[in-house]
Design an enzyme around this catalytic site. Structure first.
Site, PDB file in Angstrom:
ATOM      1  CB  CYS A  89      37.129  30.030  41.128  1.00 30.67           C
ATOM      2  SG  CYS A  89      36.778  28.477  41.978  1.00 30.67           S
ATOM      3  CG  HIS A 374      32.095  29.867  43.952  1.00 29.34           C
ATOM      4  ND1 HIS A 374      32.400  30.581  42.808  1.00 29.34           N
ATOM      5  CD2 HIS A 374      33.208  29.138  44.245  1.00 29.34           C
ATOM      6  CE1 HIS A 374      33.636  30.304  42.442  1.00 29.34           C
ATOM      7  NE2 HIS A 374      34.139  29.426  43.275  1.00 29.34           N
ATOM      8  CB  CYS A 405      41.865  32.422  44.880  1.00 26.08           C
ATOM      9  SG  CYS A 405      40.357  31.942  45.768  1.00 26.08           S
TER      10      CYS A 405
END
Length: 418
Positions: A89, A374, A405
């Site tokens: 990510c 996301h 993160c």
């Protein structure tokens, strides 16, 4: 001391609308989403980058360096150097740092990323692939009959969506961390609700109007839910631990699998005045961290990176004017803040500074991943452009800190200043 020994600027870019997987963008490839972003960015600024650094996470057998294919299919020059970055990510945050490290004072680049969950490609297991590759090498009928007899072992490979080493998903790991730290379900739902409320407040103010462009017949983000309420969120069942009274992470307080692409400009100091967008800031420092997954929690490395960056710059939490902590899960954000405020955790890291209480009133003020969505590779670039605009309106001598993160016990943080 900052990790940069030169002056690097970021200028806001653009992104597609973000939509839930297998919905409105299901027939649009990751490359097409990315090309649309790059073309619109270069058209808006009438600028040509020297580099394109693009982050993506989901593998695809039709390309190995998606960044180069984006260049070749876009309007930018074939002479543009292009490379692909993968750090889960954090991919497009890392690609921004990479470009910042590469660029001279007279060069520019586009950093960004993409994910198309609608187009996850299925493959063959390793054994099945080896079996199929044997066929051209067989000569006799008997050998071919023996080969064909193994057809019953034919097996597809579907990306499992879990950490390869632990066998657990990010949600399962976040649930473990939340239970370990006592992060309450109600607090998670409240943070999720704030994410949606902040998003719609920003949208009503026109905040996103020049950060998003209409793409493939989609004109706006389609994940945010205006009718979300605490009552509705509280009725959702836990997803990752269904034992009564234990699980707290639900579809409502988590980010969703999302299709979308985003980009941001990375610019040497001699070129920044050529950019028309008013949303610009210096990239002044960054930090990465890696942790023991089982001891610390797979999504907790930003707690180390944030504290190290702030201590190095003699700053407290409250000295940061704008905080953007990516919301993979509300539980993960609240766990991060719990750790940042833990004197035991900071002392164990060797942090000697008094960093203070975390200022929740400065966190994710324009909506965040729970409400917006996301797409793994695109999230960092989405946050960067969003933060640059917030800094512009905040005024001079303001600081922002971005934290993302990543799977594997990794994370990246970045500080921007006007």
């Amino acid at each position: 001391m900052s990790k940069f020994n030169k002056e690097i600027w970021l200028a806001s870019g653009l992104r597609t609308p973000f939509v839930k997987e297998n919905k409105e963008l299901k027939d649009v490839s990751a490359i097409d989403l990315s090309v649309a972003v790059v073309n619109n960015m270069t058209r808006n600024e009438q600028a040509s980058p020297n580099y394109l650094a693009w982050g993506t996470v989901i593998p695809n057998l039709t390309y190995s360096n998606i960044a180069r294919d984006i260049v070749l299919e876009s309007d930018i020059a074939d002479q543009t150097i292009a490379f692909t970055t993968t750090m889960a990510c954090s991919s497009s945050i890392l690609s921004t740092i990479q470009l910042a490290s590469i660029l001279t004072d007279d060069e520019t680049g586009i950093s960004g990323g993409v994910e198309s969950f609608s187009n996850v490609q299925l493959g063959l297991s390793i054994k099945t692939s080896k079996w199929l590759k044997m066929l051209p090498k067989l000569n006799g009928v008997v050998d071919k009959i023996k080969w064909a007899a193994n057809i019953f072992k034919f097996k597809l490979y579907t990306p499992p969506g879990v950490n390869r080493v632990t066998g657990k998903s990010m949600g399962q790991h976040a649930e473990i961390t939340a239970q370990r730290l006592g992060i309450a379900r109600k607090a998670q739902d409240e943070l999720a609700l704030i994410s949606h409320e902040n998003y719609f407040k920003a949208k009503a103010e026109g905040f996103y109007d020049d950060l998003i462009f209409s793409a493939f017949n989609v004109v706006e983000d389609l994940i945010p839910r205006k009718d979300t309420s605490l009552e509705k969120l509280s009725r959702l069942k836990p997803v990752f631990d269904r034992e009564p009274g234990k699980g707290s992470i639900t579809a409502g307080n988590s980010s969703l699998f999302t299709d979308g692409a985003a980009g941001v400009w990375v610019v040497g100091k001699n070129r920044i005045n050529e950019f028309n967008t008013p949303y610009k800031a210096k990239l002044t420092d960054w930090e990465m961290a890696a942790v023991n997954i089982e001891e610390e929690g797979i999504l907790m490395s930003p707690t180390f990176a944030i504290a190290r960056l702030l201590e190095r710059n003699n700053l407290t939490y409250n000295d940061i004017d704008i905080w953007e902590i990516h919301e993979a899960f509300a539980a993960q954000v609240l766990s991060t803040i719990s750790k940042l405020e833990s004197s035991t955790h900071l002392q164990r890291m060797g942090i000697k500074s008094e960093l203070g209480k975390f200022p929740m009133e400065k966190l994710n003020l324009k909506g965040s991943s729970i409400s917006i969505g996301h797409p793994f590779g695109a999230t960092g670039a989405r946050i960067l452009s969003q933060t640059l605009k917030q800094l512009h309106f905040a005024g001079k001598n303001k600081k922002a800190l971005i934290s993302v993160c990543a799977d594997g016990g990794l994370g990246v943080v970045m500080m921007l200043e006007t």
